[in-house]
Design a protein around this motif. Sequence first.
Motif, PDB file in Angstrom:
ATOM      1  N   THR A 111       0.888  -0.681  -0.041  1.00 51.20           N
ATOM      2  CA  THR A 111      -0.005   0.197  -0.051  1.00 51.20           C
ATOM      3  C   THR A 111       1.084   1.477  -0.109  1.00 51.20           C
ATOM      4  N   PRO A 112       0.934   1.854  -1.342  1.00 49.64           N
ATOM      5  CA  PRO A 112       1.330   3.233  -0.808  1.00 49.64           C
ATOM      6  C   PRO A 112       1.476   4.227   0.160  1.00 49.64           C
ATOM      7  N   PRO A 113       2.369   5.136   0.632  1.00 46.92           N
ATOM      8  CA  PRO A 113       2.852   6.319   1.476  1.00 46.92           C
ATOM      9  C   PRO A 113       1.516   6.937   1.780  1.00 46.92           C
ATOM     10  N   ASP A 114       0.684   7.917   2.701  1.00 47.28           N
ATOM     11  CA  ASP A 114      -0.020   9.051   2.148  1.00 47.28           C
ATOM     12  C   ASP A 114       0.846   9.760   0.981  1.00 47.28           C
ATOM     13  N   PHE A 115       0.042  11.014   0.582  1.00 41.29           N
ATOM     14  CA  PHE A 115       0.715  11.422  -0.716  1.00 41.29           C
ATOM     15  C   PHE A 115      -0.483  12.810  -1.030  1.00 41.29           C
ATOM     16  N   VAL A 116       0.377  13.849  -1.088  1.00 39.57           N
ATOM     17  CA  VAL A 116      -0.240  14.523  -1.492  1.00 39.57           C
ATOM     18  C   VAL A 116      -0.715  15.495  -2.063  1.00 39.57           C
ATOM     19  N   PHE A 117      -1.882  16.116  -3.142  1.00 40.50           N
ATOM     20  CA  PHE A 117      -2.277  16.445  -4.345  1.00 40.50           C
ATOM     21  C   PHE A 117      -1.566  17.031  -4.526  1.00 40.50           C
ATOM     22  N   GLU A 118      -1.577  17.916  -5.910  1.00 41.93           N
ATOM     23  CA  GLU A 118      -1.345  18.856  -6.295  1.00 41.93           C
ATOM     24  C   GLU A 118      -2.207  20.073  -6.670  1.00 41.93           C
ATOM     25  N   GLN A 119      -1.780  21.091  -5.570  1.00 43.54           N
ATOM     26  CA  GLN A 119      -3.022  22.213  -5.599  1.00 43.54           C
ATOM     27  C   GLN A 119      -4.003  23.095  -6.740  1.00 43.54           C
ATOM     28  N   GLY A 120      -5.287  22.433  -6.655  1.00 41.24           N
ATOM     29  CA  GLY A 120      -5.532  23.819  -7.929  1.00 41.24           C
ATOM     30  C   GLY A 120      -6.008  24.977  -7.758  1.00 41.24           C
ATOM     31  N   LYS A 121      -6.734  25.831  -8.066  1.00 43.32           N
ATOM     32  CA  LYS A 121      -6.586  27.084  -7.919  1.00 43.32           C
ATOM     33  C   LYS A 121      -7.790  26.993  -7.000  1.00 43.32           C
ATOM     34  N   ASP A 122      -7.181  28.465  -5.923  1.00 42.60           N
ATOM     35  CA  ASP A 122      -8.370  28.593  -4.841  1.00 42.60           C
ATOM     36  C   ASP A 122      -8.233  27.385  -4.080  1.00 42.60           C
ATOM     37  N   ALA A 123      -7.440  25.920  -4.037  1.00 43.70           N
ATOM     38  CA  ALA A 123      -8.196  24.928  -3.469  1.00 43.70           C
ATOM     39  C   ALA A 123      -8.019  25.643  -1.236  1.00 43.70           C
ATOM     40  N   PRO A 124      -8.770  25.463  -0.493  1.00 36.09           N
ATOM     41  CA  PRO A 124      -8.351  26.400   0.597  1.00 36.09           C
ATOM     42  C   PRO A 124      -7.802  25.348   1.452  1.00 36.09           C
ATOM     43  N   GLY A 125      -6.574  24.611   0.837  1.00 38.51           N
ATOM     44  CA  GLY A 125      -6.033  23.796   1.420  1.00 38.51           C
ATOM     45  C   GLY A 125      -5.434  22.713   1.314  1.00 38.51           C
ATOM     46  N   PRO A 126      -4.556  22.211   1.000  1.00 42.35           N
ATOM     47  CA  PRO A 126      -3.256  21.260   0.598  1.00 42.35           C
ATOM     48  C   PRO A 126      -4.464  19.192   0.919  1.00 42.35           C
ATOM     49  N   VAL A 127      -4.829  18.342  -0.352  1.00 39.73           N
ATOM     50  CA  VAL A 127      -5.193  17.536   0.227  1.00 39.73           C
ATOM     51  C   VAL A 127      -4.776  16.300   0.086  1.00 39.73           C
ATOM     52  N   THR A 128      -4.344  15.613   1.681  1.00 39.22           N
ATOM     53  CA  THR A 128      -4.081  14.691   2.112  1.00 39.22           C
ATOM     54  C   THR A 128      -4.474  13.447   1.233  1.00 39.22           C
ATOM     55  N   PHE A 129      -4.507  12.243   0.305  1.00 35.35           N
ATOM     56  CA  PHE A 129      -4.999  11.119   0.974  1.00 35.35           C
ATOM     57  C   PHE A 129      -4.151  10.034   0.872  1.00 35.35           C
ATOM     58  N   SER A 130      -4.416   9.461   2.145  1.00 37.00           N
ATOM     59  CA  SER A 130      -4.254   8.098   2.413  1.00 37.00           C
ATOM     60  C   SER A 130      -4.377   6.667   2.744  1.00 37.00           C
ATOM     61  N   HIS A 131      -3.760   5.771   1.928  1.00 39.37           N
ATOM     62  CA  HIS A 131      -3.792   4.247   1.452  1.00 39.37           C
ATOM     63  C   HIS A 131      -4.709   3.499   3.077  1.00 39.37           C
ATOM     64  N   GLU A 132      -3.492   3.999   3.713  1.00 39.38           N
ATOM     65  CA  GLU A 132      -3.778   3.400   4.860  1.00 39.38           C
ATOM     66  C   GLU A 132      -5.667   3.685   5.204  1.00 39.38           C
ATOM     67  N   LYS A 133      -5.405   5.061   5.776  1.00 40.77           N
ATOM     68  CA  LYS A 133      -6.719   5.267   6.765  1.00 40.77           C
ATOM     69  C   LYS A 133      -8.164   4.454   5.139  1.00 40.77           C
ATOM     70  N   HIS A 134      -7.819   4.677   4.365  1.00 40.23           N
ATOM     71  CA  HIS A 134      -8.978   4.393   3.440  1.00 40.23           C
ATOM     72  C   HIS A 134      -9.094   2.615   3.267  1.00 40.23           C
ATOM     73  N   LYS A 135      -8.149   2.050   3.451  1.00 37.97           N
ATOM     74  CA  LYS A 135      -8.008   0.311   3.543  1.00 37.97           C
ATOM     75  C   LYS A 135      -8.773   0.103   4.762  1.00 37.97           C
ATOM     76  N   GLU A 136      -8.503   0.700   5.822  1.00 36.51           N
ATOM     77  CA  GLU A 136      -9.443   0.047   7.264  1.00 36.51           C
ATOM     78  C   GLU A 136     -10.916  -0.016   6.514  1.00 36.51           C
ATOM     79  N   LYS A 137     -11.393   1.101   5.772  1.00 35.31           N
ATOM     80  CA  LYS A 137     -12.840   1.050   5.745  1.00 35.31           C
ATOM     81  C   LYS A 137     -13.400   0.778   4.113  1.00 35.31           C
ATOM     82  N   VAL A 138     -12.201   1.076   3.274  1.00 37.56           N
ATOM     83  CA  VAL A 138     -12.705   0.007   2.002  1.00 37.56           C
ATOM     84  C   VAL A 138     -11.589  -1.185   1.891  1.00 37.56           C
ATOM     85  N   ASP A 139     -12.316  -2.508   1.944  1.00 41.45           N
ATOM     86  CA  ASP A 139     -11.606  -3.390   1.639  1.00 41.45           C
ATOM     87  C   ASP A 139     -10.408  -4.092   0.790  1.00 41.45           C
TER      88      ASP A 139
END
Length: 120
Positions: free
Chosen positions: A31-59
Amino acid sequence: MRQTRLGTLVLVVGLALGPLTFAPGAAQVKTPPDFVFEQGKDAPGPVTFSHEKHKEKVDKCTVCHTKVFKFKRGTSGTPTMAAMKEGKFCGACHDGKTEVGGKVVFTTDDKANCERCHRK
Ligand code: HEC
Ligand code: HEC
Ligand code: HEC
């Protein structure tokens, strides 16, 4: 010399075919480590995607791969909020309707939730 080149070829082909081992039934994929998306215009803050956290919910990996997201960062298109409201990208689940494990997944379309993804 020849052997070294053969080794390189095997390595390159192996890397290229790597994603195929994600086919349903194939086991043992890191499972890949957490990563931050490239930020689009006016995004209210950086988005980190966590495979680890999703893995707990999405089997299953196949719930997202490869219908919603490709197996390489930055290759699934530009995630915009408009697209998410149409059920694409994160909006495939984060729409305030889709249930995962008997629980409705929080929507992108509510000011109260922006910060759950966009961290300052
Ligand atoms: C489920 C996670 C999630 C939620 C909730 C969410 N976003 Fe996003 N948003 C993303 C991702 C992923 C991107 C793409 C990466 C980036 O631009 O930082 C993005 C991009 C954006 C962008 C730039 C691209 C565009 O569509 O213009 C804006 C602006 C934005 N979000 C605003 C918001 C606001 C405002 C809210 C709350 C109403 C919100 N987002 C809620 C995940 C989310
Ligand atoms: C909730 C959705 C979701 C699930 C479930 C999911 N992934 Fe991902 N995965 C993503 C996203 C989002 C990306 C980035 C795609 C992009 O940027 O185009 C990604 C990218 C990847 C990448 C490429 C990483 C890189 O650096 O290029 C690999 C490998 C991967 N996932 C493996 C897995 C495996 C293994 C599982 C199951 C254990 C899994 N994923 C489950 C959403 C998911
Ligand atoms: C296959 C469905 C699915 C997709 C696609 C998906 N998520 Fe999620 N996500 C979930 C579920 C289920 C949870 C747990 C729901 C909850 O806690 O209400 C969750 C939780 C989260 C959380 C809270 C994690 C925590 O506990 O801190 C964040 C942040 C998040 N997702 C961001 C994203 C982003 C960003 C994307 C798109 C790149 C995305 N998700 C795509 C299903 C999904």
